[in-house]
Design a protein around this motif. Structure first.
Motif, mmCIF file in Angstrom:
data_model
loop_
_atom_site.group_PDB
_atom_site.id
_atom_site.type_symbol
_atom_site.label_atom_id
_atom_site.label_comp_id
_atom_site.label_asym_id
_atom_site.label_seq_id
_atom_site.Cartn_x
_atom_site.Cartn_y
_atom_site.Cartn_z
ATOM 1 N N GLU A 38 -96.601 14.402 103.876
ATOM 2 C CA GLU A 38 -97.228 15.407 103.423
ATOM 3 C C GLU A 38 -96.238 15.861 102.232
ATOM 4 O OE1 GLU A 38 -97.807 19.924 105.251
ATOM 5 O OE2 GLU A 38 -96.741 18.807 106.202
ATOM 6 N N GLU A 39 -95.070 15.969 102.098
ATOM 7 C CA GLU A 39 -94.267 16.204 100.880
ATOM 8 C C GLU A 39 -94.650 15.386 99.564
ATOM 9 O OE1 GLU A 39 -90.393 18.084 103.276
ATOM 10 O OE2 GLU A 39 -90.336 15.908 102.662
ATOM 11 N N ALA A 40 -94.925 14.185 99.915
ATOM 12 C CA ALA A 40 -95.221 13.224 98.958
ATOM 13 C C ALA A 40 -96.523 13.651 98.455
ATOM 14 C CB ALA A 40 -95.144 11.805 99.462
ATOM 15 N N GLN A 41 -97.363 13.787 99.132
ATOM 16 C CA GLN A 41 -98.635 14.168 98.765
ATOM 17 C C GLN A 41 -98.794 15.507 97.904
ATOM 18 O OE1 GLN A 41 -101.454 13.860 102.176
ATOM 19 N NE2 GLN A 41 -103.104 14.244 100.543
ATOM 20 N N LYS A 42 -97.988 16.329 98.438
ATOM 21 C CA LYS A 42 -97.773 17.888 97.412
ATOM 22 C C LYS A 42 -96.948 17.538 96.032
ATOM 23 C CE LYS A 42 -97.808 20.660 101.461
ATOM 24 N NZ LYS A 42 -97.124 21.681 102.483
ATOM 25 N N GLN A 43 -96.217 16.420 96.218
ATOM 26 C CA GLN A 43 -95.259 16.254 94.925
ATOM 27 C C GLN A 43 -96.503 15.705 93.900
ATOM 28 O OE1 GLN A 43 -91.592 14.257 95.597
ATOM 29 N NE2 GLN A 43 -90.804 16.003 96.884
ATOM 30 N N VAL A 44 -97.131 14.852 94.337
ATOM 31 C CA VAL A 44 -98.115 14.054 93.569
ATOM 32 C C VAL A 44 -99.166 15.042 92.859
ATOM 33 C CG1 VAL A 44 -100.156 12.522 93.607
ATOM 34 C CG2 VAL A 44 -97.836 11.729 94.413
ATOM 35 N N ASP A 45 -99.413 16.215 93.753
ATOM 36 C CA ASP A 45 -100.404 17.112 93.508
ATOM 37 C C ASP A 45 -99.794 18.122 92.227
ATOM 38 O OD1 ASP A 45 -103.236 18.069 93.752
ATOM 39 O OD2 ASP A 45 -102.158 19.960 94.426
ATOM 40 N N GLN A 46 -98.451 18.412 92.657
ATOM 41 C CA GLN A 46 -97.766 19.266 91.844
ATOM 42 C C GLN A 46 -97.781 18.633 90.147
ATOM 43 O OE1 GLN A 46 -94.408 20.304 93.969
ATOM 44 N NE2 GLN A 46 -95.415 21.678 95.072
ATOM 45 N N TRP A 47 -97.328 17.161 90.294
ATOM 46 C CA TRP A 47 -97.168 16.623 89.224
ATOM 47 C C TRP A 47 -98.383 16.308 88.468
ATOM 48 C CZ3 TRP A 47 -98.663 12.929 85.967
ATOM 49 C CH2 TRP A 47 -97.768 12.127 85.049
ATOM 50 N N ILE A 48 -99.488 16.123 88.834
ATOM 51 C CA ILE A 48 -100.623 16.226 88.274
ATOM 52 C C ILE A 48 -101.071 17.429 87.663
ATOM 53 C CG2 ILE A 48 -103.270 15.964 88.690
ATOM 54 C CD1 ILE A 48 -101.649 13.115 88.662
ATOM 55 N N GLU A 69 -93.892 -1.760 92.309
ATOM 56 C CA GLU A 69 -95.183 -1.838 92.518
ATOM 57 C C GLU A 69 -95.869 -1.213 93.727
ATOM 58 O OE1 GLU A 69 -96.869 -2.627 90.036
ATOM 59 O OE2 GLU A 69 -95.651 -3.757 88.829
ATOM 60 N N ILE A 70 -95.049 -1.327 94.777
ATOM 61 C CA ILE A 70 -95.606 -0.424 96.170
ATOM 62 C C ILE A 70 -95.475 0.802 95.868
ATOM 63 C CG2 ILE A 70 -94.586 0.032 98.416
ATOM 64 C CD1 ILE A 70 -93.487 -2.767 98.651
ATOM 65 N N ALA A 71 -94.600 1.438 95.058
ATOM 66 C CA ALA A 71 -94.503 2.912 94.714
ATOM 67 C C ALA A 71 -95.806 3.367 94.019
ATOM 68 C CB ALA A 71 -93.520 3.508 93.859
ATOM 69 N N ASP A 72 -96.020 2.699 93.018
ATOM 70 C CA ASP A 72 -97.175 2.696 92.259
ATOM 71 C C ASP A 72 -98.509 2.767 93.098
ATOM 72 O OD1 ASP A 72 -95.818 2.900 90.008
ATOM 73 O OD2 ASP A 72 -96.355 1.052 89.299
ATOM 74 N N VAL A 73 -98.888 1.890 94.110
ATOM 75 C CA VAL A 73 -99.855 1.801 94.844
ATOM 76 C C VAL A 73 -99.764 2.991 95.461
ATOM 77 C CG1 VAL A 73 -100.775 0.732 96.941
ATOM 78 C CG2 VAL A 73 -100.103 -0.601 95.264
ATOM 79 N N LEU A 74 -98.846 3.533 96.100
ATOM 80 C CA LEU A 74 -98.676 4.851 97.202
ATOM 81 C C LEU A 74 -99.229 5.890 96.253
ATOM 82 C CD1 LEU A 74 -98.066 6.131 99.709
ATOM 83 C CD2 LEU A 74 -95.699 6.256 99.236
ATOM 84 N N TRP A 75 -98.529 5.862 95.009
ATOM 85 C CA TRP A 75 -99.076 7.049 94.004
ATOM 86 C C TRP A 75 -100.348 7.437 93.773
ATOM 87 C CZ3 TRP A 75 -96.359 10.883 91.339
ATOM 88 C CH2 TRP A 75 -96.915 11.603 90.422
ATOM 89 N N VAL A 76 -101.015 6.270 93.715
ATOM 90 C CA VAL A 76 -102.514 6.237 93.492
ATOM 91 C C VAL A 76 -103.421 6.459 94.622
ATOM 92 C CG1 VAL A 76 -104.390 5.039 92.442
ATOM 93 C CG2 VAL A 76 -102.501 4.695 91.333
ATOM 94 N N LEU A 77 -103.003 6.011 95.686
ATOM 95 C CA LEU A 77 -103.363 6.291 97.096
ATOM 96 C C LEU A 77 -103.244 7.873 97.434
ATOM 97 C CD1 LEU A 77 -104.933 4.437 99.232
ATOM 98 C CD2 LEU A 77 -102.661 4.349 100.280
ATOM 99 N N LEU A 78 -102.327 8.306 97.018
ATOM 100 C CA LEU A 78 -102.044 9.873 97.264
ATOM 101 C C LEU A 78 -103.019 10.695 96.398
ATOM 102 C CD1 LEU A 78 -98.029 9.995 98.061
ATOM 103 C CD2 LEU A 78 -100.031 10.123 99.725
ATOM 104 N N CYS A 79 -103.128 10.271 95.081
ATOM 105 C CA CYS A 79 -104.134 10.810 94.396
ATOM 106 C C CYS A 79 -105.479 10.809 94.811
ATOM 107 C CB CYS A 79 -104.038 10.201 92.993
ATOM 108 S SG CYS A 79 -102.570 10.660 91.764
ATOM 109 N N ILE A 80 -105.960 9.873 95.432
ATOM 110 C CA ILE A 80 -107.174 9.474 96.090
ATOM 111 C C ILE A 80 -107.136 10.568 97.136
ATOM 112 C CG2 ILE A 80 -108.847 8.145 96.986
ATOM 113 C CD1 ILE A 80 -107.850 5.929 95.184
#
Length: 117
Positions: A9-19, A67-78
């Motif tokens: 949940e925190e990761a998802q929020k951090q991605v949103d804040q960064w975007i 690369e795993i982190a990059d996959v997770l990042w985009v997945l959380l964006c989606i």
């Protein structure tokens, strides 16, 4: 370090804040799906070189973590742009798999073939 851990949940929020702060806006859902596919391909390339039969080319590096982190990042964006609560969805998926497969893998002779270790 324990303090470095974050929840999904925190990761998802951090991605949103960064975007919102740096990314201007999310790419379209279809673009992000293409980017996710690209990132999975980059992870596959590293995995094939590190664990498979291919070798690293000059200039390539073992960056599985990146690369795993990059996959997770985009997945959380989606997930963010489609309104998916990944924590809740993951819990449901785990429950479904446990109910469906709780004996399947244990009884699979291919997985219990200790000669392949």
């Amino acid at each position: 370090m324990e303090s470095d851990k974050i929840t999904i949940e925190e990761a998802q929020k951090q991605v949103d804040q960064w975007i919102k702060q740096y990314g201007v806006r999310y790419f379209s859902e279809l673009t992000n799906m293409a980017v996710l596919t690209e990132e999975v391909g980059e992870l596959a390339r590293v995995m094939a070189r590190k664990y498979g039969d291919q070798s690293f080319k000059a200039g390539e590096k073992d960056n599985v973590e990146e690369e795993i982190a990059d996959v997770l990042w985009v997945l959380l964006c989606i997930a963010n742009q489609t309104g998916v609560d990944v924590t809740s969805a993951f819990r449901k998926s785990l429950e479904k798999k446990t109910e469906r497969d709780n004996k399947r893998h244990i009884n699979n002779p291919k997985l219990n073939d200790h000669g392949r270790e």
